[in-house]
Design a protein around this motif. Structure first.
Motif, PDB file in Angstrom:
ATOM      1  N   THR A 112      65.167  67.529  59.197  1.00  0.00           N
ATOM      2  CA  THR A 112      65.287  66.460  60.183  1.00  0.00           C
ATOM      3  C   THR A 112      66.516  65.621  59.878  1.00  0.00           C
ATOM      4  O   THR A 112      66.686  65.173  58.748  1.00  0.00           O
ATOM      5  CB  THR A 112      64.032  65.562  60.152  1.00  0.00           C
ATOM      6  N   ASP A 144      59.278  74.069  64.455  1.00  0.00           N
ATOM      7  CA  ASP A 144      60.108  73.173  63.641  1.00  0.00           C
ATOM      8  C   ASP A 144      60.774  72.099  64.486  1.00  0.00           C
ATOM      9  O   ASP A 144      60.834  70.930  64.092  1.00  0.00           O
ATOM     10  CB  ASP A 144      61.166  73.976  62.878  1.00  0.00           C
ATOM     11  N   GLU A 145      61.255  72.477  65.659  1.00  0.00           N
ATOM     12  CA  GLU A 145      61.882  71.491  66.545  1.00  0.00           C
ATOM     13  C   GLU A 145      60.866  70.473  67.038  1.00  0.00           C
ATOM     14  O   GLU A 145      61.163  69.282  67.156  1.00  0.00           O
ATOM     15  CB  GLU A 145      62.571  72.188  67.721  1.00  0.00           C
ATOM     16  N   ALA A 161      60.192  65.151  56.336  1.00  0.00           N
ATOM     17  CA  ALA A 161      61.370  65.166  57.214  1.00  0.00           C
ATOM     18  C   ALA A 161      62.412  66.146  56.686  1.00  0.00           C
ATOM     19  O   ALA A 161      62.966  66.944  57.444  1.00  0.00           O
ATOM     20  CB  ALA A 161      61.960  63.765  57.328  1.00  0.00           C
ATOM     21  N   ARG A 212      60.258  68.084  64.176  1.00  0.00           N
ATOM     22  CA  ARG A 212      61.411  67.173  64.020  1.00  0.00           C
ATOM     23  C   ARG A 212      61.402  66.090  65.083  1.00  0.00           C
ATOM     24  O   ARG A 212      61.699  64.925  64.808  1.00  0.00           O
ATOM     25  CB  ARG A 212      62.725  67.960  64.064  1.00  0.00           C
ATOM     26  N   HIS A 213      61.059  66.464  66.300  1.00  0.00           N
ATOM     27  CA  HIS A 213      61.009  65.477  67.383  1.00  0.00           C
ATOM     28  C   HIS A 213      60.078  64.325  67.023  1.00  0.00           C
ATOM     29  O   HIS A 213      60.430  63.157  67.164  1.00  0.00           O
ATOM     30  CB  HIS A 213      60.550  66.140  68.688  1.00  0.00           C
ATOM     31  N   ASN A 239      52.572  66.902  61.428  1.00  0.00           N
ATOM     32  CA  ASN A 239      53.230  67.845  60.528  1.00  0.00           C
ATOM     33  C   ASN A 239      52.300  68.269  59.400  1.00  0.00           C
ATOM     34  O   ASN A 239      52.718  68.738  58.366  1.00  0.00           O
ATOM     35  CB  ASN A 239      54.602  67.366  60.032  1.00  0.00           C
ATOM     36  N   VAL A 281      61.378  62.153  64.088  1.00  0.00           N
ATOM     37  CA  VAL A 281      62.449  61.249  64.534  1.00  0.00           C
ATOM     38  C   VAL A 281      61.880  60.092  65.342  1.00  0.00           C
ATOM     39  O   VAL A 281      62.272  58.934  65.148  1.00  0.00           O
ATOM     40  CB  VAL A 281      63.532  62.020  65.326  1.00  0.00           C
TER      41      VAL A 281
END
Length: 109
Positions: A89, A41-42, A84, A45-46, A22, A49
């Motif tokens: 997130t 963005d997804e 995050a 986030r993956h 990131n 997480v």
């Protein structure tokens, strides 16, 4: 030595597995490769997480990551939680992580 290794392991998860993906240079490269912002963005986030899932399993019940005083793992954790949130997130699955962050944020600067 084992306790210090556990702290360093958490710091390494954040510093080596989560943070690099990131980083702004990575985000710019993904965009230059033609990925749309929602997909970027997804993707971010993956990985956040995944990393926080590992950290949640590795840290103690606190109040900090490893006991009653902040340490190296906490120093790495707080900025990662900023990232995050920057990418919206979901964090509800990480109560120990959030508790450690809250303990850190309650400290005077």
């Amino acid at each position: 030595p084992i306790a210090r290794a556990r702290v360093r392991a958490v710091a390494a998860v954040i510093a080596c597995d989560v943070h690099p993906v990131n980083n702004l240079s990575v985000l710019r490269r993904l965009k230059a490769m033609g990925h749309a912002q929602p997909a970027i963005d997804e993707w971010i986030r993956h990985w956040i997480v995944e990393g926080l899932r590992a950290v949640e399993a590795m840290i103690e019940d606190g109040p900090f990551c490893f006991g009653s005083a902040p340490g190296l793992a906490d120093v790495y954790l707080v900025p990662q939680l900023y990232n995050a949130r920057r990418f919206s997130t979901p964090l509800d699955a990480f109560p120990r992580v959030l508790a450690a962050e809250a303990a850190c944020l309650a400290l005077p600067a």
